[in-house]
Design an enzyme around this catalytic site. Structure first.
Site, short mmCIF file in Angstrom:
data_model
loop_
_atom_site.label_atom_id
_atom_site.label_comp_id
_atom_site.label_asym_id
_atom_site.label_seq_id
_atom_site.Cartn_x
_atom_site.Cartn_y
_atom_site.Cartn_z
CG ASN A 189 -1.87 -1.11 1.23
OD1 ASN A 189 -2.08 -1.64 0.14
ND2 ASN A 189 -2.75 -1.44 2.24
CG LEU B 246 -14.02 -8.42 0.25
CD1 LEU B 246 -14.58 -7.21 -0.40
CD2 LEU B 246 -14.27 -8.32 1.72
CD GLU B 247 -12.50 -10.97 -4.36
OE1 GLU B 247 -11.62 -10.30 -4.68
OE2 GLU B 247 -13.64 -10.59 -3.83
CB CYS C 48 13.37 19.46 -7.00
SG CYS C 48 14.73 18.78 -5.98
CB THR D 39 -2.70 -8.33 -1.32
OG1 THR D 39 -2.27 -8.56 -2.61
CG2 THR D 39 -2.28 -9.90 -0.66
CB CYS E 102 14.00 15.45 -7.36
SG CYS E 102 14.72 16.34 -8.72
CG HIS F 147 4.15 -1.66 -4.76
ND1 HIS F 147 2.95 -2.59 -4.85
CD2 HIS F 147 5.12 -2.64 -4.99
CE1 HIS F 147 3.10 -3.70 -5.38
NE2 HIS F 147 4.40 -3.81 -5.57
P1 OAD Z 1 -6.29 -5.28 -5.55
O1 OAD Z 1 -7.15 -4.38 -5.63
O2 OAD Z 1 -5.69 -6.06 -6.56
O3 OAD Z 1 -6.88 -6.39 -4.37
C1 OAD Z 1 -7.64 -6.06 -3.26
C2 OAD Z 1 -7.85 -7.40 -2.56
O4 OAD Z 1 -8.53 -6.90 -1.05
C3 OAD Z 1 -8.91 -8.39 -3.20
O5 OAD Z 1 -8.48 -9.60 -2.95
C4 OAD Z 1 -10.11 -8.07 -2.33
O6 OAD Z 1 -10.85 -9.07 -2.32
C5 OAD Z 1 -9.65 -7.66 -1.01
N1 OAD Z 1 -10.55 -6.85 -0.16
C6 OAD Z 1 -11.38 -5.95 -0.69
N2 OAD Z 1 -11.84 -5.04 0.19
C7 OAD Z 1 -11.68 -5.94 1.51
C8 OAD Z 1 -11.98 -5.43 2.92
N3 OAD Z 1 -12.64 -4.58 3.20
N4 OAD Z 1 -11.27 -6.58 3.73
C9 OAD Z 1 -10.41 -7.39 3.11
N5 OAD Z 1 -9.94 -7.51 2.15
C10 OAD Z 1 -10.77 -6.82 1.03
O7 OAD Z 1 -5.25 -4.98 -4.43
P2 OAD Z 1 -3.71 -5.16 -4.29
O8 OAD Z 1 -3.65 -6.63 -4.28
O9 OAD Z 1 -3.03 -4.55 -3.19
O10 OAD Z 1 0.67 -1.64 -7.32
O11 OAD Z 1 -2.77 -4.76 -5.60
C11 OAD Z 1 -1.47 -4.87 -5.62
C12 OAD Z 1 -0.91 -3.89 -6.36
O12 OAD Z 1 -1.39 -3.73 -7.70
C13 OAD Z 1 -0.95 -2.62 -5.74
O13 OAD Z 1 0.06 -2.21 -4.93
C14 OAD Z 1 -0.81 -1.41 -7.04
C15 OAD Z 1 -1.68 -2.51 -7.95
O14 OAD Z 1 -1.56 -2.04 -9.43
C16 OAD Z 1 0.93 -0.42 -7.86
O15 OAD Z 1 0.37 0.70 -7.84
C17 OAD Z 1 2.53 -0.51 -7.98
#
Ligand code: OAD
Length: 241
Positions: A93, A204-205, A138, A178, A117, A109
């Site tokens: 995050n 969630l899933e 900057c 995630t 900069c 990330h």
């Molecule tokens: P995603 O948006 O891909 O996944 C979010 C996850 O959180 C999913 O598995 C949902 O089921 C779960 N979720 C949603 N709401 C929730 C809740 N209230 N409680 C528990 N779980 C919940 O996000 P990330 O896996 O973090 O990278 O994405 C990984 C990376 O992809 C990010 O860091 C970002 C993105 O592109 C960059 O920006 C470099």
């Protein structure tokens, strides 16, 4: 082997604070091509659009607060530290909610609160300059346009050496909120599982990288993570047989 817990978090842990996740309905990537906002090429081609996207996300940070899941993880870190047990929080995050809750988080990330900069590599922590139409110069070298200190697609995540070290010592691992889509983070679960760590997963899933042997706890992080932190503390402090 000394017990060490590694926790990996993603956007789902901050969803209950009101920050959008990336994938799925209403996600930040819905209707958007990541190539247009989250790559160095996009920044070079259209810095105004990329800046606007991240300025809105930076501004959103000033309207949200850490939730019960962030607080439970911060309390768990304190308890494990007090007990002399190993703990590392790795987050994908870019928000600052773990930090505000009191955790020490490795932001692999990057962070929305930081600007960097590209000319002199100077960094500044700034959540005051939030005008979506005004770039930030900057102060070090005068370059007129600092970029958000975010690891974009095609760039190398931060802290990989520290992460590798933590994973190699990990006996207990939890992946929280995630989707298991973005590597290298998505590979951590399988790596520690293969090395014999006990694994827990909350989202969630079922995420892409869930496998037999993982304890999957579906549900909202605010409902699941506080109780999971209690269980993890018990697991970590249970006398060895
Ligand atoms: P995603 O948006 O891909 O996944 C979010 C996850 O959180 C999913 O598995 C949902 O089921 C779960 N979720 C949603 N709401 C929730 C809740 N209230 N409680 C528990 N779980 C919940 O996000 P990330 O896996 O973090 O990278 O994405 C990984 C990376 O992809 C990010 O860091 C970002 C993105 O592109 C960059 O920006 C470099």
């Amino acid at each position: 082997m000394a017990r060490t817990l590694v926790v990996l978090t993603g956007a789902g842990i901050s969803a209950d604070s009101g920050l959008a996740t990336f994938r799925g309905d209403g996600g930040l990537w819905e209707g958007r091509r990541v190539e247009d906002v989250a790559t160095p090429e996009a920044w070079r081609a259209d810095p105004d659009s990329v800046w606007r996207f991240y300025q809105l996300r930076r501004a959103a940070l000033t309207t949200v607060e850490p939730n019960a899941a962030h607080h439970a993880l911060a309390a768990l870190e304190q308890r494990l530290n007090d007990a002399g047990l190993g703990y590392r929080l790795i987050t994908q995050n870019v928000d600052d909610l773990h930090d505000r809750a009191g955790s020490t988080a490795l932001h692999m990330h990057g962070e929305l609160a930081l600007l960097r900069c590209e000319i002199c590599s100077g960094r500044v922590r700034d959540l005051r300059s939030l005008d979506a139409a005004a770039h930030v110069a900057c102060e070090g070298c005068g370059h007129p346009r600092m970029r958000p200190d975010i690891v974009w697609f095609g760039e190398t995540p931060y802290g990989l050496r520290d992460i590798q070290r933590a994973l190699s010592r990990c006996t207990h691992f939890a992946a929280l909120g995630t989707s298991g889509n973005v590597y290298p983070a998505a590979g951590f679960l399988a790596a520690v599982r293969a090395d014999g760590a006990k694994t827990w997963v909350n989202s969630l899933e079922a995420p892409e990288n869930l496998a037999r042997g993982d304890t999957f706890l579906p549900g909202r992080a605010v409902d699941v993570v506080p109780a999971l932190c209690e269980d993890l503390f018990e697991e970590m402090t249970r006398p060895a047989r």
